[in-house]
Design a protein around this motif. Sequence first.
Motif, PDB file in Angstrom:
ATOM      1  N   TYR A 124       0.846  -1.190   0.000  1.00 52.40           N
ATOM      2  CA  TYR A 124       0.000   0.000   0.000  1.00 52.40           C
ATOM      3  C   TYR A 124       0.880   1.238   0.000  1.00 52.40           C
ATOM      4  O   TYR A 124       2.075   1.174   0.303  1.00 52.40           O
ATOM      5  N   ASN A 151      -2.075  -1.536 -10.112  1.00 50.65           N
ATOM      6  CA  ASN A 151      -3.341  -1.795  -9.431  1.00 50.65           C
ATOM      7  C   ASN A 151      -3.672  -3.280  -9.461  1.00 50.65           C
ATOM      8  O   ASN A 151      -4.209  -3.834  -8.503  1.00 50.65           O
ATOM      9  N   ASP A 195      -1.171   8.581   0.260  1.00 54.27           N
ATOM     10  CA  ASP A 195      -0.879   9.811  -0.478  1.00 54.27           C
ATOM     11  C   ASP A 195      -0.842  11.011   0.463  1.00 54.27           C
ATOM     12  O   ASP A 195      -1.053  10.871   1.679  1.00 54.27           O
ATOM     13  N   GLN A 248      -4.876   9.361   2.204  1.00 47.72           N
ATOM     14  CA  GLN A 248      -5.657   8.258   1.659  1.00 47.72           C
ATOM     15  C   GLN A 248      -4.769   7.030   1.461  1.00 47.72           C
ATOM     16  O   GLN A 248      -3.749   7.085   0.775  1.00 47.72           O
ATOM     17  N   LYS A 249      -5.187   5.910   2.048  1.00 48.70           N
ATOM     18  CA  LYS A 249      -4.443   4.670   1.883  1.00 48.70           C
ATOM     19  C   LYS A 249      -4.890   3.980   0.603  1.00 48.70           C
ATOM     20  O   LYS A 249      -6.081   3.782   0.375  1.00 48.70           O
ATOM     21  N   ASN A 250      -3.933   3.594  -0.238  1.00 47.47           N
ATOM     22  CA  ASN A 250      -4.226   2.968  -1.515  1.00 47.47           C
ATOM     23  C   ASN A 250      -3.589   1.574  -1.557  1.00 47.47           C
ATOM     24  O   ASN A 250      -2.363   1.453  -1.555  1.00 47.47           O
ATOM     25  N   ASP A 251      -4.414   0.537  -1.572  1.00 51.12           N
ATOM     26  CA  ASP A 251      -3.899  -0.820  -1.719  1.00 51.12           C
ATOM     27  C   ASP A 251      -3.464  -1.037  -3.166  1.00 51.12           C
ATOM     28  O   ASP A 251      -4.142  -0.618  -4.111  1.00 51.12           O
ATOM     29  N   CYS A 252      -2.325  -1.706  -3.361  1.00 50.51           N
ATOM     30  CA  CYS A 252      -1.782  -1.879  -4.704  1.00 50.51           C
ATOM     31  C   CYS A 252      -0.705  -2.970  -4.684  1.00 50.51           C
ATOM     32  O   CYS A 252      -0.440  -3.585  -3.647  1.00 50.51           O
TER      33      CYS A 252
END
Length: 411
Positions: A26, A55, A29, A33-37
């Motif tokens: 993850y 993604n 930003d 905001q946490k972005n799983d990837c």
Amino acid sequence: MKQKIIYLLFLLNVSIYSQNIFLKGYYIDNNGQKNDCLIKNHDWKYNPTSFNIKNTIDSETKTISINDCKEFSIENEFKYIKETTQIDTSSENYSQLDSKKEPNYIVSTIFLRVLVEGENDLYLYENENYPDRYFYKNNDSTIKQLVYKKYFDPNKNEGSDVFVNEFYKRQLTNDVKCNDISKKVTLENVKYTKIDLIAYFAKINNCNNPNTNSQSNVLFKTKKAIVSIKGVTALNSDAIKFQREPSVNTGFDTKVNFSLGAEMEILMPFNNYTWGIFIEPNFSKYKANQTIQHGLNNSLTRNIILDMNVIQVPIGMKYYIKSNSASSFYLNAGINVTNVKEGTKIDFENTDSDYYFTGFSYTFFGAVGYKHKKIAAEIRINSTNNAAASNGYDIQFNRSSLVLKYELFRK
């Protein structure tokens, strides 16, 4: 021949971008905001300034820079956080030391690698321009550098005794300590190293919260270099040509022979063990007995004999391109040192015009290979060298090889 070696080196350079695995992770930003990837695991030697994500495994690769991210992590591998902080840029090279006890700070925005998390956090910054720097934070305080600096005695001329500012020990004594006096943790043997500082922070965190395992908040995995020993045999194609203008300009027919040797390789503990350095001493014999024509219009014939023991020591770097956990292609390049016994010569029978080999000579080489479990095979190409012991004539020795290897030891 040179073009072939240059091409192999080109492949070695280009292939750097052809591998490393995307793993679940993850990033956070700048808006929180946490972005799983999926994050490409480069296993960086130095702290990065950007990283690659997808993604999904089939989607397009994107680059996230330090300007767009506050934190990123791959589970059970690493975690980096962004921080704008003071960092000491002093060198530890003797020739670059100054006479200031205080650090030479600059303010910089960097990714710090998290080594220990808990009541007291420990971070690492690795950069190719100056030594490793360690940072810490406790509770909700700001992140600060642990100070360690070498310097010359300011009361003497530069080049005198080297002193060390170990202010980090006072920082740890005041800020990172066990609240239970009966469980005092000594700082006497805590050096400014990754191993010692990780152990100290883990012990302190466990001391203040004994219900947790002392290793549960250690995020850093210690990696060590891997040593590999292999038995080596090779099928060699040897070409030897010689000339002394205008009377002699010929050579032996290309001969095939075998060599035996061993390789010691050290796999470096970064970039997922894709880089290695190796040395591979080997021994072979070369024998030839041939009649040649020489002189004006090749009007003369002469029998020539060569009986030569050859010791070669290739020294170089290797780069692995992994296809799966058991197999990989690899490229290597380096210098091949050749030694023949003093007095070795091309014997022109019934004359005093023998051509002598120099004891030591060297060539450059490049190779491409494939490894599966313990077995490896490679094709190696050497540049041509002048192996003559005198400037009065040339002896050109060139070797190409099919090399087979079997791993005997790995640790």
